[in-house]
Enzyme design. Structure first.
Site, short mmCIF file in Angstrom:
data_model
loop_
_atom_site.label_atom_id
_atom_site.label_comp_id
_atom_site.label_asym_id
_atom_site.label_seq_id
_atom_site.Cartn_x
_atom_site.Cartn_y
_atom_site.Cartn_z
N ASN A 269 0.85 -1.20 0.00
CA ASN A 269 0.00 0.00 0.00
C ASN A 269 0.89 1.26 0.00
O ASN A 269 2.12 1.14 0.05
CB ASN A 269 -0.91 -0.07 1.22
N CYS A 271 2.00 3.58 2.09
CA CYS A 271 3.09 3.89 3.05
C CYS A 271 3.98 2.69 3.32
O CYS A 271 4.89 2.75 4.18
CB CYS A 271 2.50 4.47 4.32
N GLU A 273 3.49 -0.39 4.61
CA GLU A 273 3.35 -1.32 5.73
C GLU A 273 2.51 -2.56 5.39
O GLU A 273 2.46 -3.50 6.18
CB GLU A 273 2.78 -0.60 6.95
P1 ADP Z 1 -4.75 7.18 9.33
O1 ADP Z 1 -3.99 7.65 10.53
O2 ADP Z 1 -5.47 8.31 8.65
O3 ADP Z 1 -5.68 6.05 9.59
P2 ADP Z 1 -2.18 6.25 8.26
O4 ADP Z 1 -1.34 7.48 8.30
O5 ADP Z 1 -1.97 5.24 9.32
O6 ADP Z 1 -3.73 6.66 8.20
O7 ADP Z 1 -1.98 5.56 6.85
C1 ADP Z 1 -2.37 4.22 6.67
C2 ADP Z 1 -2.65 3.94 5.23
O8 ADP Z 1 -3.80 4.64 4.81
C3 ADP Z 1 -1.58 4.36 4.24
O9 ADP Z 1 -0.52 3.48 4.12
C4 ADP Z 1 -2.40 4.42 2.98
O10 ADP Z 1 -2.62 3.12 2.46
C5 ADP Z 1 -3.69 5.00 3.46
N1 ADP Z 1 -3.71 6.47 3.34
C6 ADP Z 1 -3.13 7.38 4.16
N2 ADP Z 1 -3.35 8.63 3.73
C7 ADP Z 1 -4.09 8.54 2.63
C8 ADP Z 1 -4.66 9.48 1.71
N3 ADP Z 1 -4.50 10.79 1.84
N4 ADP Z 1 -5.37 8.99 0.68
C9 ADP Z 1 -5.55 7.68 0.53
N5 ADP Z 1 -5.05 6.76 1.36
C10 ADP Z 1 -4.32 7.16 2.38
#
Ligand code: ADP
Length: 570
Positions: A269, A271, A273
């Protein structure tokens, strides 16, 4: 509810239900009620007499106590018509015009719903090769990435998230050199994170000083040989310049591929992970470790019973999300439910260490990190086995590489997400990252300044009668407390920030959590501005030898639009 003003602002802007004028018509508490109710209702699919109210209360309590939060799309969309609950998707990109543009369309649908998409572009034939049907010339993976990028830009997601992608190219693809440099200008391909997919063969050639082969994915012929060290140095140089590309270790991802019979894992995905098969999706959730501590006479330690209960309830929650989810494509629905992967992780790790008085960059912290994460995954597995008794194992369990003695409901249990927004909502440090800065000074609209201090540092300083606004300004300016000599030595040792920690210690912590995690760990290794390319190369090698699945680095000041700044008064 104990959410901060900051958290409330984030929630109002992007998470709460709004009317046609953009005014929130749901309270924060209402949001948690909505989510708890919608997710608990999945229990009824397996047991029509299930006590849904009780499950709802468990889920509601764990979220409102900020002990556990599901990923953002679940908070935004559960119990609403859109109903798309996952953060992570991987889509296949096949080598034909039809399939390339099909993937763009699919990605657009996912972005609209708040999810992020990962792609491997390794199957696309190299730039300059012929196209049979037209007799023309193929433009290669990087030119198509630009089209994906434009489509992402255009979708812009009405009011929720902007769209995020991961683009991966194997190191043995003929266009690899162009790929390595394709983001040297950060404004290009700006909706992508990019990573080079490294093979073990390549890493061995780097270490032995040998050559390796580039293979055209279309003809499967070797088209060229390159010196592995040269390519490795190019990757290091680009990352040193502005943090991109990252690297991922493909063989390692595939060693942990629980269903190799379904094909190879080629991408993660956005980021990094969550490695996934094409069309798989995964929903994530994070335990706030600062809420898993108990205090006795001012001494903090983990409350393992509470952590066990929370991990088990979280697995129940995340398994329910799979069934409550409305998937953007039928294929994703089908493939996701074959392995039922979930990604339970943590946030607030650095804050928990502060509470316990353990420096992040210590052997003790590394050992404890591994222990905590292994414990969470083991508790999660127990719960997944209990769910399997009642609900059945995931459909591909028998063809999976998991031990066959205990059926499991979920193919994978754990993943460590960045928790970019979740950690703001929970008011803790993000994921397993160290604290970036302890004090920030923000300008508020009417020209006044607001001093934001890490709550644990503030408490500790106040307790010792050392707190003053002047000191806070100094910490904000210097970006770290390690060099403030008037402060007691024990405080300076424990309250380390990202830049006080050596890149090697960043990697050691990442590797420790990786040892306890089924999927992967999101982590950025911070380098000081004056770090050298050799130091970056050493960290890559260390990560490879310590069993990490990938590395993302960032050298301070190497991008103009850096989000977080040390020592800079915003
Ligand atoms: P959150 O804290 O908003 O739940 P994270 O920062 O933990 O999100 O990111 C987890 C995953 O969510 C990322 O690896 C990516 O797959 C998805 N993600 C994060 N930001 C975005 C975004 N702006 N648009 C689409 N997907 C996102």
């Amino acid at each position: 509810m104990g959410v901060s003003e900051n958290a409330r602002l984030v929630l109002e802007k992007r998470y709460l239900i709004k009317d046609a004028d953009g005014k929130a018509i749901e309270s924060v508490d209402g949001m948690f009620q909505r989510v708890a109710g919608a997710i608990a209702a999945s229990d009824l699919l397996h047991d029509k007499n299930a006590d849904v109210e009780r499950t709802k209360k468990t889920f509601y309590d764990m979220m409102t106590n900020l002990e556990f939060l599901p990923n953002s799309p679940t908070l935004m969309n559960a119990g609403r018509p859109l109903g798309q609950l996952s953060a992570c998707f991987v889509l296949p990109v096949e080598d034909s015009m039809d399939e390339i543009f099909e993937a763009i369309k699919q990605a657009a649908l996912i972005h609209k719903s708040g999810g992020g998409t990962g792609f491997s572009f390794s199957r696309l034939r190299q730039k300059g090769s012929t196209v049979n049907s037209t007799g023309g010339v193929a433009s290669g993976p990087i030119s198509f990435m630009k089209v994906f990028n434009m489509a992402t830009e255009a979708v812009k997601q009405g009011g929720t998230r902007r769209g995020a992608n991961m683009g991966i190219l194997r190191v043995d693809h003929p266009d690899i050199l162009e790929f390595i440099d394709c983001k040297s200008n950060n404004s290009e391909i700006n909706n992508f994170n990019i990573s080079v997919g490294l093979t073990e063969k390549f890493m061995n050639a780097v270490e032995s000083g040998g050559d390796y082969e580039l293979v055209d994915p279309h003809t499967r012929k070797v088209v060229q040989k390159l010196r592995a060290r040269d390519v490795f140095e190019r990757i290091v140089d680009a990352a040193w310049r502005n943090g991109e590309p990252g690297i991922i270790f493909l063989d390692r991802l595939n060693r942990d591929n629980i269903v190799p019979s379904q094909g190879e894992i080629e991408s993660t995905n956005p980021c990094g992970e969550q490695p996934l098969l094409p069309y798989e999706s995964c929903n994530l959730g994070s335990i706030n470790l600062t809420k898993m501590l108990k205090e006795e006479d001012g001494v903090y330690s983990f409350d393992w019973k509470k952590l066990e209960r929370t991990a088990k309830d979280a697995v129940h929650f995340l398994d329910n999300v799979i069934d409550a989810n409305k998937y953007p494509l039928e294929n994703i629905d089908r493939v996701t439910k074959q392995t039922r992967k979930i990604g339970l992780g943590v946030m607030g790790w650095a804050d928990s260490l502060l509470r316990m008085g353990i420096p992040y960059n210590s052997q003790e912290a590394v050992a404890l990190g591994e222990k905590v994460m292994k414990f969470i995954t083991a508790c999660g597995r127990e719960e997944s086995a209990a769910l399997a008794v009642q609900r059945g194992a995931f459909p591909l369990f028998e063809e999976s590489i998991l031990p066959q003695d205990t059926p499991q409901r979920n193919g994978t249990i754990s993943t460590i997400a960045p928790t970019g927004t979740l950690s703001i909502i929970a008011g803790c440090s993000s994921g397993v990252e160290p604290v970036f800065g302890y004090v920030f000074i923000r300008n508020i609209m009417d020209g006044t300044e607001m001093v934001e201090v890490n709550p644990i540092l503030r408490e500790e300083l106040e307790k010792r009668g050392l707190y003053s606004e002047g000191l806070m300004r100094r910490i904000a300016k210097e970006g770290t407390i390690a060099h403030i000599e008037e402060l007691p030595e024990d405080l300076r040792r424990v309250f380390v920030s990202a830049h006080d920690i050596s890149p090697e210690d960043h990697i050691r912590m990442q590797a420790a959590f990786q040892r306890g995690t089924d999927n992967a760990v999101s982590k950025t290794v911070n380098f000081r501005h004056d770090a050298t390319r050799e130091e970056v190369a050493e960290v890559y090698s260390l990560a490879f030898h310590l069993g990490c699945k990938g590395v993302t680095i960032y050298r301070d000041g190497s991008r103009s639009e850096q989000v977080l700044n040390i020592g800079k008064v915003n």
